[in-house]
Motif scaffolding. Structure first.
Motif, short mmCIF file in Angstrom:
data_model
loop_
_atom_site.label_atom_id
_atom_site.label_comp_id
_atom_site.label_asym_id
_atom_site.label_seq_id
_atom_site.Cartn_x
_atom_site.Cartn_y
_atom_site.Cartn_z
N SER A 90 0.82 -1.22 0.00
CA SER A 90 0.00 0.00 0.00
C SER A 90 0.85 1.26 0.00
O SER A 90 0.42 2.31 -0.50
N GLY A 91 2.05 1.19 0.58
CA GLY A 91 2.88 2.37 0.69
C GLY A 91 2.57 3.20 1.91
O GLY A 91 3.16 4.26 2.13
N GLY A 92 1.63 2.71 2.73
CA GLY A 92 1.23 3.44 3.93
C GLY A 92 0.14 4.46 3.64
O GLY A 92 0.21 5.17 2.65
N LEU A 93 -0.85 4.51 4.49
CA LEU A 93 -1.96 5.44 4.32
C LEU A 93 -2.06 6.33 5.55
O LEU A 93 -1.62 5.95 6.63
N PRO A 94 -2.62 7.54 5.41
CA PRO A 94 -3.23 8.14 4.21
C PRO A 94 -2.19 8.64 3.21
O PRO A 94 -1.02 8.83 3.56
N GLN A 95 -2.66 8.84 1.98
CA GLN A 95 -1.82 9.36 0.90
C GLN A 95 -2.59 10.48 0.20
O GLN A 95 -3.69 10.24 -0.28
N ALA A 100 2.09 13.36 -1.07
CA ALA A 100 2.76 12.06 -1.24
C ALA A 100 4.08 12.26 -1.97
O ALA A 100 4.14 12.93 -2.99
N SER A 101 5.13 11.66 -1.44
CA SER A 101 6.45 11.85 -2.01
C SER A 101 6.67 11.01 -3.26
O SER A 101 6.07 9.95 -3.44
N ILE A 102 7.56 11.48 -4.10
CA ILE A 102 7.93 10.73 -5.30
C ILE A 102 8.53 9.38 -4.89
O ILE A 102 8.30 8.36 -5.56
N ASP A 103 9.27 9.35 -3.81
CA ASP A 103 9.85 8.09 -3.34
C ASP A 103 8.77 7.06 -3.02
O ASP A 103 8.94 5.86 -3.28
N THR A 104 7.67 7.52 -2.43
CA THR A 104 6.57 6.61 -2.12
C THR A 104 5.93 6.09 -3.41
O THR A 104 5.62 4.89 -3.52
N PHE A 105 5.75 6.98 -4.38
CA PHE A 105 5.22 6.54 -5.67
C PHE A 105 6.12 5.47 -6.29
O PHE A 105 5.65 4.43 -6.77
N LYS A 106 7.43 5.72 -6.27
CA LYS A 106 8.38 4.77 -6.86
C LYS A 106 8.33 3.42 -6.14
O LYS A 106 8.36 2.36 -6.78
N VAL A 162 -1.40 7.23 -4.09
CA VAL A 162 -0.31 6.40 -4.61
C VAL A 162 -0.81 4.99 -4.92
O VAL A 162 -0.65 4.49 -6.04
N TYR A 163 -1.43 4.35 -3.94
CA TYR A 163 -1.87 2.97 -4.11
C TYR A 163 -2.89 2.83 -5.23
O TYR A 163 -2.77 1.94 -6.08
N LEU A 164 -3.89 3.69 -5.24
CA LEU A 164 -4.94 3.58 -6.26
C LEU A 164 -4.40 3.72 -7.68
O LEU A 164 -4.71 2.89 -8.55
N PRO A 165 -3.58 4.73 -7.98
CA PRO A 165 -3.02 4.82 -9.33
C PRO A 165 -2.16 3.62 -9.71
O PRO A 165 -2.13 3.23 -10.88
N SER A 166 -1.50 3.01 -8.73
CA SER A 166 -0.67 1.84 -9.05
C SER A 166 -1.54 0.69 -9.54
O SER A 166 -1.15 -0.05 -10.46
#
Length: 245
Positions: A90-95, A100-106, A162-166
Motif C-alpha cells: 500500500s505504501g502506507g496510508l493516508p496518501q 505524497a512523495s515521489i519516493d513513495t510513488f516509486k 499512490v496505491y490507487l493509481p498503481s
C-alpha cells in the motif's frame, strides 16, 4: 498435474489462494519475498495434507530475484499453467495528491506494477507451453476510475493518491496483455479480492480470506469459454462480477 505460481503467497490472501488451488489438485509454487516465510507457509500446508507445494524465493521488486525464481521453476518444469500476480503493497496510508512523495510513488509502483511486468515477462514462455494458460492480476475495485469519480459510490471518500493509481496502471497493463494474447488460449483478467481483513489493512476489512481466495481461484481455473481482458469485483457486483474500469 497443472502448475501455478502465486507471488506473495506466504500469508493472507495469497496463502489462502494457494490452499484452495492445492485442494483442486494443482501443484503450487509459493512465491515469497523471504524464503524462510515461504518455507514456513509450505510446512503449514503440508501439515494439512497438501503436499504438492514448494516455496520459491521471489521478490517481485528485484530483477535478479525474479530471474532466479524463473530458473529454479524452469529446472523443474517446462510448463506453467497459471500465474497469479498477488504481491502488493500500500505504501502506507493516508496518501494525499499534494503531499505524497515521489519516493513513495516509486516504491509502490515498483511492486504493484513493475513487479507484475517483471514476473509476467519472465514466465510468459512457460505459460505459453500450457494448453490453457491463465493469468490473474490481483487488483482492487478502488482502481476503477469510473467508481472513484462517482460521489454515490460507498468508497468515494476513501482515496489513496499512490496505491490507487498503481492498481489503475495495473489494470491498463492487464488490458494490453490480454489484447496481445487475444488470439491464443490465454485468459488474462484483473480481479478484486474484496475488502478483506488482513495485515494489509490492519484487519479492518469486512470479508474473509476464504472469500478472497474463491474469487481469485474462479478466474485462475476459468474454462476455455471464460472471459479475458475483464475486470471483476464480486464484492461490488455479486451478480455478474464485472465492474467498470
Amino acid at each position: 498435474m497443472k502448475t501455478v505460481l502465486i507471488t506473495g503467497a506466504n500469508k493472507s490472501i495469497g496463502f489462502e489462494t494457494a490452499r484452495q488451488l492445492l485442494q483442486k489438485g494443482y501443484y503450487v509454487y509459493v512465491g515469497s519475498r523471504t524464503l524462510t516465510n515461504g518455507l514456513q507457509a509450505v510446512e503449514k500446508l503440508k501439515a494439512d495434507g497438501l503436499t504438492n507445494v514448494a516455496a520459491i524465493q521471489l521478490d517481485v521488486s528485484d530483477q535478479a530475484s525474479v530471474e532466479a525464481a524463473r530458473a529454479e521453476i524452469g529446472a523443474k518444469t517446462n510448463v506453467l499453467d497459471v500465474l497469479i500476480n498477488n504481491a502488493g503493497i500500500s505504501g502506507g496510508l493516508p496518501q494525499t495528491a499534494t503531499t505524497a512523495s515521489i519516493d513513495t510513488f516509486k516504491l509502490v509502483f515498483e511492486t504493484n506494477l513493475f513487479g507484475v511486468v517483471r514476473v509476467t515477462q519472465a514466465f510468459i514462455d512457460l505459460l505459453k507451453n500450457s494448453t490453457e494458460p491463465r493469468i490473474v492480476n490481483v487488483s482492487s475495485s478502488m482502481a476503477s476510475l469510473t467508481l472513484n469519480s462517482d460521489p454515490t459510490w460507498p468508497y468515494y471518500n476513501h482515496k489513496g493518491a499512490v496505491y490507487l493509481p498503481s492498481k489503475t496502471a495495473l489494470n491498463m497493463y492487464t488490458l494490453n496483455l490480454a489484447y496481445e494474447l487475444r488470439n491464443t488460449s490465454f485468459k488474462v483478467n484483473a480481479v478484486d479480492p474484496g475488502f478483506i481483513a488482513t495485515d494489509f489493512n490492519n484487519h479492518r476489512g469486512t470479508g474473509t480470506v476464504e472469500e478472497a481466495g474463491q474469487r481469485i481461484v474462479k478466474y485462475a481455473v476459468v474454462g476455455a469459454d471464460g472471459p479475458t481482458g475483464r475486470y471483476f469485483s464480486e464484492e461490488y457486483n455479486p451478480e455478474t462480477g464485472e465492474i467498470p474500469w
